[in-house]
Structure formats: C-alpha cells, structure tokens
Design an enzyme around this catalytic site. Structure first.
Site, PDB file in Angstrom:
ATOM      1  N   SER A 195       0.845  -1.242   0.183  1.00 40.96           N
ATOM      2  CA  SER A 195      -0.153  -0.002   0.023  1.00 40.96           C
ATOM      3  C   SER A 195       0.772   1.183  -0.065  1.00 40.96           C
ATOM      4  CB  SER A 195      -1.063   0.106   1.283  1.00 40.96           C
ATOM      5  OG  SER A 195      -0.189  -0.089   2.257  1.00 40.96           O
ATOM      6  N   LYS A 196       0.234   2.572   0.075  1.00 45.86           N
ATOM      7  CA  LYS A 196       0.799   3.564  -0.063  1.00 45.86           C
ATOM      8  C   LYS A 196       1.856   3.915   0.861  1.00 45.86           C
ATOM      9  CE  LYS A 196      -2.973   3.876  -0.729  1.00 45.86           C
ATOM     10  NZ  LYS A 196      -4.075   3.464  -1.099  1.00 45.86           N
ATOM     11  N   ARG A 197       1.788   3.142   1.963  1.00 46.44           N
ATOM     12  CA  ARG A 197       2.855   3.573   2.938  1.00 46.44           C
ATOM     13  C   ARG A 197       4.034   2.741   2.834  1.00 46.44           C
ATOM     14  NH1 ARG A 197       3.165  -0.800   6.778  1.00 46.44           N
ATOM     15  NH2 ARG A 197       1.672  -2.460   6.157  1.00 46.44           N
TER      16      ARG A 197
END
Length: 473
Positions: free
Chosen positions: A248-250
């Site tokens: 994911s984006k993290r």
RNA sequence: GCCCCGUUCGUCUAGAGGCCUAGGACGCCAGGUUCUCAUCCUGGUAACACGGGUUCGAAUCCCGUACGGGGUGCCA
C-alpha cells in the site's frame, strides 16, 4: 468452444489508479498471450457504476500504452452490455436458478453481524429463497426494492483445476446465495464476468489469488447458463508490501505513474514484475521484453506470494539504463531535463552528459539531476552544505583552488581538462582533494567526471565557479 | 468463527526422493580498480517454519501444528 487460438483478458475495475499488482496481472496475461500467439483482450469491469470513473478508464489505457502492453481487442466496457447480463439474469430467475430477494443490504449486513456474534457462520440466510408467487407479489406491491440472488447448490463440492496450484475444491455448503443483480438494477461482477468470458470465448483466466474463491461462483453461473466447460484457470500469488501484508501507499509508490515520474523504464518495471513469482529456467535476471515473451511459462509461476523490493527494482532499472543505446537514453531523459532546465538546455552538451551519466545512474531522474549544474547559471549554482563542510576541512584548500584557477586560465583547452599535474606539483595527492574541485564546479563533492565537466562548461564558466568558491573560503 | 491458498538466506528465487556439507540475484559487510560518486571485479554474511510419518535415503511425498495471505460484500 472455440478450439482456435488462446484468448486472454486483462479485466481491471476502473475505480482508481492501476495498482502495481494489477500491472503484473496484465503483464502475465500479455506475456502468455504473446508467448503462445494468442489474443490479448482489454475488458473494463465497470459494473459498479457508482465507483467507476472515466478518468480511471483513460488512465488504465495510458499506463498500458506506456508499458507497451498493447491489447488486440477492446477495450470492452461492461457498462455497455448490461442488457445482455440482465437478460441472462431474467432467464435464471425463470428457471428458478436465481430468485428475487427483498432483503436490503443493511438488513443482510446486520443479520451477518448477529450471526458472527453468536458464533454462527455469516452469509445470506436464505430468507427470500422459498417465497411463493403470492409472497413475492405482496412484497413488490409494498414497494420493496428487489435484487436478484443466485441459488447456490445445497450440497456437493465445486472444484476446478488451477494451472499453478492443481485441484482447488470447496464444499458448496460454505458458499451462500449471492447477489447477481443489485436492487438498483445493475449487474454484479460474478454475472458479468461469467457471461463475458463465455461470449468473448476466453480460454485462459489468469488473475490474482484473491479471486480464487470467486471462481466457484462464476463456474456455478456458467453451469446454470448451460456451459459445463471451464476455461483454464491460473491464480497467481499476490504481491505483498515490505514486511508482509498488502502493498500500500505507506510502502512508497504503488501506482505505475509514480514509477514513471520517478524515472523508471517500462522495460525495467516489466522485467522486475515478471520475476516476482516467475523466472526463466536459467539464472538470467535481466531480460528484455522479447526475452520475457520467449521464456515465459505459466507452469513455472510460483505458488507463494512475493514481497515487493524497491531496492532490487532500482538496481534493475540501472541495469536497463546501462543496456540502452545512447540515442534511446537521450530521448528517455529529455522530458525530465526539459521540466528542469527547459530553455537552458543545449543539445550537444546534454548528449555528452547523458553519456557520462549512463553508467552511474539508477533512474532517469537521477541522470537529469546529476547534470543540472551544466544548465544552471554560474551565479545560481547551489552548493551542497555537506560537500562544502568537507571542502573547508581540506588543508591548503585555498592554495589548491588558486593553483587550479591559474591552470584553467592558461591551459590549452581540450575535452579533458585535467588539473592533477599542478596539484601534484604542490605536493598534494590529487585523489585526496579532488572533491574540492567537484564541489566548486558542480556544487557537490560527487558527480559527473570533473575533466569532462570543466570542458563542457567552458573556460569562462569554470573560472567563475572556481573563483566563487575561492572567495567564499 | 468458517472456507480457500501458501511456507527455502532480510528480499526475489533455483530445487520436481539421492547431483544439496542447499545454487544464483538484490541488499548488507570487507577488499581491489578509478579524477569524486557510481559502475565494475573479488571475497564474506545468511535459509529448507515446527512435529510426526513414508522410504535404504526427504528441502523435495503424506498427516498434524504454527505462522502468513486471501475470501466470507447489493466491491472486483
């Protein structure tokens, strides 16, 4: 039914940016299609009208183009084929293979929560399964919204053969009746997917492992629709983020656009993604698209999920940069250079700099940044603080600069301005203090080779920079 | 909870019963080459989840456990 050429499809839902995992799904479909001389189809699964956007539909196509994953048919939009799905659903209702359901989404959800709390398995409880004709009429008369639910078998097993995993089977009793037409009249994934694969004569279904359970439902639908033949299924392992769990984006960039903007090459991205879950039967790691196509074997795809490693991707991108012809690299870097120093760009110097940067960069952005000092006005050159600190600590830095200034002023100009001789004459080892000159000329203690850099800048510009550093001391 | 899928170095993987004192790559560490940095070269670090079987022999086959992931949606 068609025993002709293999037909594969990439069928994303246009509900956002294209995730790196979806790209790998597209890639494997494309690779297999190209490997066996089949047809690669792009189908947009936009049955969820509320979440699908035209922007996303456009973006998917742009990204595939950029990557070079060209499709042979489509894009087909499912939103244009609602009539076909709805007609099929009506037929299923007539045949009692599906039924009208008057439960609302909220009610079903609530009942599921209660079931969970009481330790019973969730899933539709079959409330509307056996309504009589009169009961249905009464509910409709009450104005209740109607959805259509597929009646799953009560017992027995569902199974299919997965090319990657072998036999996958499940007890029907664990799969409850599911909605195929929403109460707003739009069809749901399972239905559209089943019908399209049939109508488009899809022979191979390659997709993420997250869809493995839904296969049984699609297969049941196909059967109800009168088709007992199955396409060849292959469920590929998922791509996890560093540390496991969803990518994911993290974890940094998860969309292709971000990699494109960061200076990654399509060939490197494809190469890396191809190797995440598959490998040729020799030790090669750096593979061009045509080599991937030649070597790709669905049977060799792994069963376990892989963790995305940005470091290895970066290394691989560097390898691809090094493998490019200078002309190709120049045009690849050009857009990045244009956005940075558009009007000051001078082509011969740019090409020479790209050539020098080619063997020392991992991304196109890096290349553009390494040569920034060449296209920056002398009085605007930014000096990296750390490099300056290092410069100041050098014994006799002033003398060294004076000597080099004198040298640059008077030397015979060439494409290699090498001041090592005069530095050595000072009794100083050139290698130890070269960073002083890098910092003065390029603004950093590290960068493009100095002798070339001074030459490219020209005598005047080089002198201005050296003198600026000298007087700042 | 229930169902499905999976489990080899930190990461990607090779390995389809003896070729495995487990190979390659990224990363990391240490040297070397070099006008800086990088590239490049050399070397090093580090893994068969656990427990039972089957077998003369298991990383490879079977069962169980643990762990991870996915599903259980009127998302796809």
């Amino acid at each position: 039914m068609s025993v002709n050429t293999p037909r594969l499809r990439f069928s994303p839902a246009p509900t956002g940016f294209l995730h790196i995992g979806s790209v790998r799904t597209a890639l494997y479909n494309w690779l297999h299609a190209r490997h066996v001389g089949g047809t690669f189809i792009l189908r947009i699964e936009d049955t969820d009208v509320a979440r699908s956007t035209q922007e996303s539909v456009d973006q998917i196509q742009q990204v595939l183009h950029w990557l070079g994953l060209e499709w042979d048919e489509g894009p087909y939009l499912q939103s244009a084929r609602f009539d076909a799905y709805l007609a099929a659903a009506a037929r299923l209702v007539d045949e009692s293979r599906a039924y009208e359901c008057f439960c609302t989404e909220a009610e079903v959800k609530e009942r599921n929560e209660i079931a969970m709390r009481e330790g019973r398995p969730p899933g539709y409880d079959g409330r509307c399964r056996h309504l009589t004709v009169d009961e249905r009429a009464a509910r409709r008369a009450d104005g209740l919204a109607v959805s259509i639910r597929f009646r799953t078998p009560d017992d027995g097993r569902s199974s299919f053969t997965d090319l990657i995993r072998g036999e996958v089977s499940v007890e029907w009793s664990t799969i409850s009746d599911f909605v195929i037409v929403r109460s707003n009249g739009t069809p749901v994934f399972f239905l559209a997917n089943a019908i399209d694969d049939l109508d488009m004569e899809i022979t191979h279904v390659l997709r993420g492992e997250d869809l493995i359970d839904s296969t049984h439902r699609v297969l049941a639908l196909r059967h109800a629709l009168g088709h007992d033949d199955q396409p060849i299924y292959a469920h590929m392992p998922l791509i996890l983020g560093p540390g496991g769990g969803k990518l994911s984006k993290r974890h940094g960039a998860v969309s292709v656009e971000e990699y494109r903007d960061a200076g990654y090459l399509p060939s490197a991205l494809l190469n890396y993604l191809a190797l995440l879950g598959w490998g040729p039967d020799d030790d090669r790691e750096i593979l061009r698209n045509d080599e991937l196509i030649a070597e790709f074997e669905l049977e060799r795809v792994n069963t376990s999920s892989a963790t995305f490693d940005p470091k290895k991707l970066e290394w691989m991108n560097g390898e691809h940069i090094r493998a490019m012809t200078l002309a190709d690299l120049v045009s690849a870097v050009l857009p990045f250079a244009r956005t940075r120093y558009a009007d000051r760009l001078d082509v011969p110097r740019f090409e020479r700099a790209v050539n020098l940067a080619q063997e020392r960069a991992t991304t196109l952005v890096q290349i553009a940044e390494q040569m920034a000092f060449l296209f920056t006005p002398d009085d605007q050159l930014e000096v990296d603080p750390q490099s300056w600190d290092k410069l100041v600590k050098v014994e006799r830095a002033g003398t060294i600069l004076d000597t080099v200034i004198d040298f640059v002023e008077n030397c015979e100009w060439s494409d290699q301005i090498d001041p090592r001789g005069v530095i050595e004459a000072l009794g100083v080892k050139p290698g130890k203090v070269m960073h002083v000159l890098y910092t003065a000329v390029e603004g950093r203690s590290q960068g493009l080779p100095l002798f070339d850099s001074i030459s490219m800048l020209g005598r005047e510009s080089a002198l201005v920079r050296l003198r600026a550093a000298r007087s700042r001391l």
